[in-house]
Design an enzyme around this catalytic site. Structure first.
Site, PDB file in Angstrom:
ATOM      1  N   ILE A  22       0.851  -1.389   0.104  1.00  0.00           N
ATOM      2  CA  ILE A  22       0.232  -0.054   0.235  1.00  0.00           C
ATOM      3  C   ILE A  22       0.898   1.277   0.012  1.00  0.00           C
ATOM      4  O   ILE A  22       0.314   2.178  -0.364  1.00  0.00           O
ATOM      5  CB  ILE A  22      -1.109  -0.202   1.043  1.00  0.00           C
ATOM      6  N   GLY A  43       3.491  -3.933  11.210  1.00  0.00           N
ATOM      7  CA  GLY A  43       2.710  -4.330  10.186  1.00  0.00           C
ATOM      8  C   GLY A  43       2.701  -3.014   9.031  1.00  0.00           C
ATOM      9  O   GLY A  43       3.590  -2.378   8.748  1.00  0.00           O
ATOM     10  N   ASP A  45       1.156  -0.353   9.232  1.00  0.00           N
ATOM     11  CA  ASP A  45       1.246   0.969  10.070  1.00  0.00           C
ATOM     12  C   ASP A  45       2.797   1.342  10.142  1.00  0.00           C
ATOM     13  O   ASP A  45       3.157   2.342   9.855  1.00  0.00           O
ATOM     14  CB  ASP A  45       0.845   0.647  11.659  1.00  0.00           C
ATOM     15  N   SER A 132      -7.447  -4.757  10.384  1.00  0.00           N
ATOM     16  CA  SER A 132      -7.677  -5.742  11.543  1.00  0.00           C
ATOM     17  C   SER A 132      -7.136  -7.044  11.300  1.00  0.00           C
ATOM     18  O   SER A 132      -7.246  -8.082  12.087  1.00  0.00           O
ATOM     19  CB  SER A 132      -8.971  -5.598  11.990  1.00  0.00           C
ATOM     20  N   THR A 133      -6.633  -7.538  10.115  1.00  0.00           N
ATOM     21  CA  THR A 133      -6.446  -8.854   9.703  1.00  0.00           C
ATOM     22  C   THR A 133      -4.991  -9.226  10.253  1.00  0.00           C
ATOM     23  O   THR A 133      -4.664 -10.572   9.822  1.00  0.00           O
ATOM     24  CB  THR A 133      -6.646  -9.179   8.039  1.00  0.00           C
ATOM     25  N   GLY A 134      -4.134  -8.456  10.424  1.00  0.00           N
ATOM     26  CA  GLY A 134      -2.754  -8.657  11.072  1.00  0.00           C
ATOM     27  C   GLY A 134      -2.880  -9.078  12.350  1.00  0.00           C
ATOM     28  O   GLY A 134      -3.525  -9.894  12.971  1.00  0.00           O
ATOM     29  N   VAL A 135      -2.128  -8.439  13.161  1.00  0.00           N
ATOM     30  CA  VAL A 135      -1.817  -8.478  14.734  1.00  0.00           C
ATOM     31  C   VAL A 135      -3.174  -8.486  15.359  1.00  0.00           C
ATOM     32  O   VAL A 135      -3.440  -8.961  16.373  1.00  0.00           O
ATOM     33  CB  VAL A 135      -1.003  -7.649  15.326  1.00  0.00           C
ATOM     34  N   TYR A 136      -4.272  -7.815  14.890  1.00  0.00           N
ATOM     35  CA  TYR A 136      -5.764  -7.527  15.552  1.00  0.00           C
ATOM     36  C   TYR A 136      -6.457  -8.915  15.129  1.00  0.00           C
ATOM     37  O   TYR A 136      -7.651  -9.090  15.990  1.00  0.00           O
ATOM     38  CB  TYR A 136      -6.231  -6.115  14.915  1.00  0.00           C
TER      39      TYR A 136
END
Ligand code: ADP
Length: 187
Positions: A22, A43, A45, A132-136
């Protein structure tokens, strides 16, 4: 080698699912999967802060000082610094806690608020990561369904955007999103 791009038209807007990074996108804005403290973690971020440089962190700090951060389900906007995108929209998705803590509504809300903020700023091309699909820990097929439903519903309501990209970090995530898109469009 599988397919790594899918493109459909929704109410005049190009909706593109693709495999990619991205931080490299040339849409007017990119969305970050941020945290409530706007503190730049790992991630996507971390990648956005590294690629965009200190201007993004400085703008996040200012928002934190003025408003205390960004609650889950909401979004704030900063400049894009060194990125090709002029703006970064920092959206905070929910941490997955089993699905009975309002996660679906909060995830949909993170997408809706990002799109609303983009419209308010006159941004017509926007890239999203899979919030939200990574560490979350949000289960991927559910996250894909909620994300695409929220985006498509916005596009059907407002004939405004030119292009929405959903930029998926690998082939597996892309495959799951493509499957969910197929399901939603053939309902
Ligand atoms: P969250 O905390 O919201 O789960 P993460 O950054 O851990 O956020 O993960 C969100 C998604 O972003 C994951 O699917 C991850 O694979 C993906 N991701 C990580 N880096 C990038 C990148 N540079 N471009 C696009 N997607 C990315």
């Amino acid at each position: 080698m599988g397919e790594n791009r899918v493109e459909v038209k929704v109410n005049g807007c190009r909706l593109l699912l693709m495999v990619g990074d991205i931080t490299e996108q040339d849409t007017e804005a990119i969305v970050n999967a941020a945290n409530e403290g706007l503190r730049g973690g790992g991630g996507v971020d971390g990648a956005i802060h590294r690629a965009g440089g200190p201007e993004i962190a400085a703008a996040c700090r200012k928002i934190r000082e003025e408003k205390g951060g960004c609650p889950t389900g909401q979004a704030v906007i900063t400049p894009g610094g060194w990125l090709r995108a002029k703006y970064v929209i920092h959206a905070v998705g929910p941490v997955w806690r089993g699905g009975k803590c309002g996660e679906e509504e909060l995830l949909a809300s993170a997408y809706r608020n990002s799109l609303r903020l983009a419209r308010e700023k006159g941004i017509k091309t926007l890239s999203f990561p899979a919030i939200s699909t990574g560490v979350y820990g949000y289960p991927l097929p559910d996250a894909a369904r909620v994300a695409l439903t929220a985006i498509i519903s916005e596009l059907e309501t407002n004939n405004y955007f030119q292009e929405i990209r959903v930029v998926l970090f690998n082939q597996e995530i892309f495959r799951v999103f493509s499957e969910q898109l197929q399901k939603i469009l053939t309902l």
